[in-house]
Design a protein around this motif. Structure first.
Motif, PDB file in Angstrom:
ATOM      1  N   HIS A  83      -7.223   9.863  -7.147  1.00 30.33           N
ATOM      2  CA  HIS A  83      -6.669   8.626  -6.583  1.00 30.33           C
ATOM      3  C   HIS A  83      -7.396   8.210  -5.310  1.00 30.33           C
ATOM      4  O   HIS A  83      -6.953   7.294  -4.617  1.00 30.33           O
ATOM      5  N   ALA A 117       0.834  -1.207   0.000  1.00 28.57           N
ATOM      6  CA  ALA A 117       0.000   0.000   0.000  1.00 28.57           C
ATOM      7  C   ALA A 117       0.869   1.256   0.000  1.00 28.57           C
ATOM      8  O   ALA A 117       0.588   2.215  -0.721  1.00 28.57           O
ATOM      9  N   SER A 118       1.920   1.261   0.796  1.00 23.97           N
ATOM     10  CA  SER A 118       2.792   2.434   0.855  1.00 23.97           C
ATOM     11  C   SER A 118       3.582   2.617  -0.436  1.00 23.97           C
ATOM     12  O   SER A 118       3.743   3.743  -0.916  1.00 23.97           O
ATOM     13  N   HIS A 163       2.607   1.738  -3.410  1.00 23.19           N
ATOM     14  CA  HIS A 163       1.636   2.272  -4.371  1.00 23.19           C
ATOM     15  C   HIS A 163       1.398   3.763  -4.121  1.00 23.19           C
ATOM     16  O   HIS A 163       1.390   4.566  -5.059  1.00 23.19           O
ATOM     17  N   PHE A 164       1.199   4.136  -2.862  1.00 21.58           N
ATOM     18  CA  PHE A 164       0.926   5.529  -2.518  1.00 21.58           C
ATOM     19  C   PHE A 164       2.063   6.451  -2.964  1.00 21.58           C
ATOM     20  O   PHE A 164       1.838   7.462  -3.624  1.00 21.58           O
ATOM     21  N   TYR A 165       3.287   6.103  -2.592  1.00 18.42           N
ATOM     22  CA  TYR A 165       4.413   6.996  -2.883  1.00 18.42           C
ATOM     23  C   TYR A 165       4.831   6.979  -4.350  1.00 18.42           C
ATOM     24  O   TYR A 165       5.394   7.957  -4.839  1.00 18.42           O
ATOM     25  N   VAL A 216      -7.717   9.980  -2.569  1.00 17.73           N
ATOM     26  CA  VAL A 216      -7.057  10.501  -1.372  1.00 17.73           C
ATOM     27  C   VAL A 216      -7.714  11.827  -0.992  1.00 17.73           C
ATOM     28  O   VAL A 216      -7.729  12.768  -1.782  1.00 17.73           O
ATOM     29  N   VAL A 247       0.549   7.283  -6.627  1.00 16.39           N
ATOM     30  CA  VAL A 247      -0.245   8.460  -6.256  1.00 16.39           C
ATOM     31  C   VAL A 247       0.625   9.720  -6.259  1.00 16.39           C
ATOM     32  O   VAL A 247       0.296  10.702  -6.922  1.00 16.39           O
ATOM     33  N   ASP A 306      -0.694   9.456   4.622  1.00 18.07           N
ATOM     34  CA  ASP A 306      -0.223   8.309   3.853  1.00 18.07           C
ATOM     35  C   ASP A 306      -0.920   7.058   4.393  1.00 18.07           C
ATOM     36  O   ASP A 306      -1.740   7.163   5.325  1.00 18.07           O
ATOM     37  N   PRO A 307      -0.682   5.879   3.840  1.00 19.76           N
ATOM     38  CA  PRO A 307      -1.388   4.683   4.302  1.00 19.76           C
ATOM     39  C   PRO A 307      -1.214   4.360   5.782  1.00 19.76           C
ATOM     40  O   PRO A 307      -2.032   3.659   6.364  1.00 19.76           O
TER      41      PRO A 307
END
Length: 129
Positions: A96, A19-20, A22-24, A98, A27, A118-119
């Motif tokens: 996204h 998940a992190s 993908h986020f950094y 967020v 996203v 963040d996640p």
């Protein structure tokens, strides 16, 4: 005074590596420099860059303790990114899924900024330049 040149990188420990990552990357758009799995530590280490400049190390560990409180816990308060257009940044985050906090104005500089999480709930700031 020490002859420091600049901040080399910031290191973050995440609880959900996928998940992190993908986020950094997907996203926020940071670029993967290197990704390694360290079997002896049961840990991933992901080196990330922004516009070719190495800035972030993302680590995973089997069971990291949670952040005690937000946002005034000792340690890193938040991670901040400079942006040219805060409205476009918020729109991109929204695409996204967020959610951003309401946009505020810095009382000292007059610049606009907002926060997301963040996640792992780490506050991430976007500060309009």
């Amino acid at each position: 005074m020490l002859p420091l040149l600049h901040v080399h990188h910031i290191a973050l420990i995440c609880t959900n590596y996928a998940a992190s990552k993908h986020f950094y990357t997907a996203v926020l758009g940071l670029e993967v420099v290197r990704e390694v799995y360290r079997a002896e530590r049961q840990s991933y280490k992901l080196d990330l860059a922004l516009r070719g400049h190495y800035i972030l190390e993302l680590f995973s560990f089997p069971a990291p303790p949670p952040r005690p409180t937000r946002p005034e816990a000792a340690g890193l308060r938040h991670l901040a990114f400079a942006v040219a257009d805060l409205d476009a940044t918020v729109a991109g985050l929204t695409q996204h899924g967020v959610a951003a906090e309401p946009i505020r104005t810095d009382e000292f500089t007059g610049r606009r900024f907002t926060f997301i999480q963040d996640p792992d709930g780490l506050p991430v700031e976007f500060y309009e330049q």
